[in-house]
Design a protein around this motif. Sequence first.
Motif, PDB file in Angstrom:
ATOM      1  N   UNK A 136       0.730  -1.109   0.058  1.00 13.47           N
ATOM      2  CA  UNK A 136       0.060   0.062  -0.024  1.00 13.47           C
ATOM      3  C   UNK A 136       0.808   1.360  -0.012  1.00 13.47           C
ATOM      4  N   UNK A 137       2.304   1.019  -0.044  1.00 12.29           N
ATOM      5  CA  UNK A 137       2.995   2.311  -0.178  1.00 12.29           C
ATOM      6  C   UNK A 137       3.190   2.982  -1.464  1.00 12.29           C
ATOM      7  N   UNK A 138       3.338   4.089  -1.452  1.00 15.19           N
ATOM      8  CA  UNK A 138       3.375   4.868  -2.793  1.00 15.19           C
ATOM      9  C   UNK A 138       5.112   5.193  -3.012  1.00 15.19           C
ATOM     10  N   UNK A 139       5.347   5.281  -4.333  1.00 18.95           N
ATOM     11  CA  UNK A 139       6.757   5.433  -4.711  1.00 18.95           C
ATOM     12  C   UNK A 139       7.754   6.600  -3.703  1.00 18.95           C
ATOM     13  N   UNK A 140       7.027   7.532  -3.423  1.00 16.20           N
ATOM     14  CA  UNK A 140       7.870   8.673  -2.612  1.00 16.20           C
ATOM     15  C   UNK A 140       7.980   8.177  -1.084  1.00 16.20           C
ATOM     16  N   UNK A 141       7.576   6.871  -0.896  1.00 13.40           N
ATOM     17  CA  UNK A 141       7.734   6.403   0.752  1.00 13.40           C
ATOM     18  C   UNK A 141       8.676   5.318   0.707  1.00 13.40           C
ATOM     19  N   UNK A 142       9.273   4.959  -0.563  1.00 10.58           N
ATOM     20  CA  UNK A 142      10.178   4.030  -0.782  1.00 10.58           C
ATOM     21  C   UNK A 142      11.804   4.196  -0.781  1.00 10.58           C
ATOM     22  N   UNK A 143      12.474   3.468  -0.209  1.00 13.48           N
ATOM     23  CA  UNK A 143      13.901   3.631  -0.473  1.00 13.48           C
ATOM     24  C   UNK A 143      14.245   3.098  -1.961  1.00 13.48           C
ATOM     25  N   UNK A 144      15.364   3.494  -2.352  1.00 18.11           N
ATOM     26  CA  UNK A 144      15.732   3.149  -3.713  1.00 18.11           C
ATOM     27  C   UNK A 144      15.500   1.526  -4.058  1.00 18.11           C
ATOM     28  N   UNK A 145      16.220   0.847  -3.269  1.00 20.92           N
ATOM     29  CA  UNK A 145      16.316  -0.496  -3.544  1.00 20.92           C
ATOM     30  C   UNK A 145      14.705  -0.975  -3.426  1.00 20.92           C
ATOM     31  N   UNK A 146      13.819  -0.510  -2.544  1.00 20.92           N
ATOM     32  CA  UNK A 146      12.658  -1.146  -2.681  1.00 20.92           C
ATOM     33  C   UNK A 146      11.846  -0.658  -3.894  1.00 20.92           C
ATOM     34  N   UNK A 147      12.007   0.482  -4.565  1.00 17.69           N
ATOM     35  CA  UNK A 147      11.507   1.225  -5.838  1.00 17.69           C
ATOM     36  C   UNK A 147      12.016   0.130  -6.935  1.00 17.69           C
ATOM     37  N   UNK A 148      13.288  -0.140  -6.835  1.00 24.12           N
ATOM     38  CA  UNK A 148      13.746  -1.072  -7.767  1.00 24.12           C
ATOM     39  C   UNK A 148      13.217  -2.647  -7.977  1.00 24.12           C
ATOM     40  N   UNK A 149      12.715  -3.017  -6.621  1.00 22.37           N
ATOM     41  CA  UNK A 149      12.343  -4.549  -6.462  1.00 22.37           C
ATOM     42  C   UNK A 149      11.058  -4.337  -7.018  1.00 22.37           C
ATOM     43  N   UNK A 150      10.217  -3.151  -6.761  1.00 20.57           N
ATOM     44  CA  UNK A 150       8.915  -3.069  -7.468  1.00 20.57           C
ATOM     45  C   UNK A 150       9.062  -3.037  -8.991  1.00 20.57           C
ATOM     46  N   UNK A 151      10.045  -2.247  -9.408  1.00 19.71           N
ATOM     47  CA  UNK A 151      10.263  -2.173 -10.880  1.00 19.71           C
ATOM     48  C   UNK A 151      10.359  -3.470 -11.504  1.00 19.71           C
ATOM     49  N   UNK A 152      11.254  -4.525 -10.743  1.00 19.27           N
ATOM     50  CA  UNK A 152      11.370  -5.966 -11.451  1.00 19.27           C
ATOM     51  C   UNK A 152       9.946  -6.414 -11.132  1.00 19.27           C
ATOM     52  N   UNK A 153       9.083  -6.513  -9.866  1.00 11.57           N
ATOM     53  CA  UNK A 153       8.104  -7.068  -9.979  1.00 11.57           C
ATOM     54  C   UNK A 153       7.173  -6.573 -11.228  1.00 11.57           C
TER      55      UNK A 153
END
Length: 227
Positions: A136-153
């Motif tokens: 339920x988090x939005x991109x601006x709430x994520x660390x860089x690694x978390x953003x890239x894991x979402x991108x991979x997903x």
Amino acid sequence: MIHARNLTKVVWDGSIETTVLQNVNIDIEQGEYVAILGPSGSGKSTLVNTIGLIEKPTSGELFLMGHEVSRLNERQRSNLRRGGIGFVFQNFGLIDELNVYENIELPLRYLQYGKKERQSKVNAVLSKLQITHLRHFFPNQLAALQKQLVGIGRAVITQPDLIIADEPTGNLTSACGNKVMEVLSSLNEEGFTIVMSTHSAMEADRGQRVIQLFDGHIITENIKNHL
């Protein structure tokens, strides 16, 4: 799976002509993990974007899954990309207005999957990447690694034939970059075909094969022996 013959890419800046790729010939088979290695300006991003049908070559031939695709128009290339090619970007490419779940789900919506099937697939990817708690988090709430894991997903949600990763660790610390490399290696072990661009020889070594570019030319090609 991918066969490029004499790919050339020329770009113009006003009256200045620059050859970004020149007579590139490569063959990538299904299930391979190929790293395109080169410094900034070597043409590696242009090459992976051409393989991924984002850019068109100026000349040459490109075969994808047995079909010649270099002369397709944008709509035709888009139709082939959709569901068939997953992209992992250096800048993550997430949509700020969508939460983690919705960002990963988006390709399934374009392909008109039903709600229950979308839920099942997204939940499986969230679990695989160990980011269910971020749904339920939005991109601006994520660390860089978390953003890239979402991108991979998002890249893998459709089970694509090909994953294009363009400098996937470029905005990450070395420790976080190593985690992304581990995830990509794991996906390749599952059978995903991966083509990755990088300026890091250490990261390129994670691939089964390294193709080194310099000024738009292939200068070396090495097969790694991973036992």
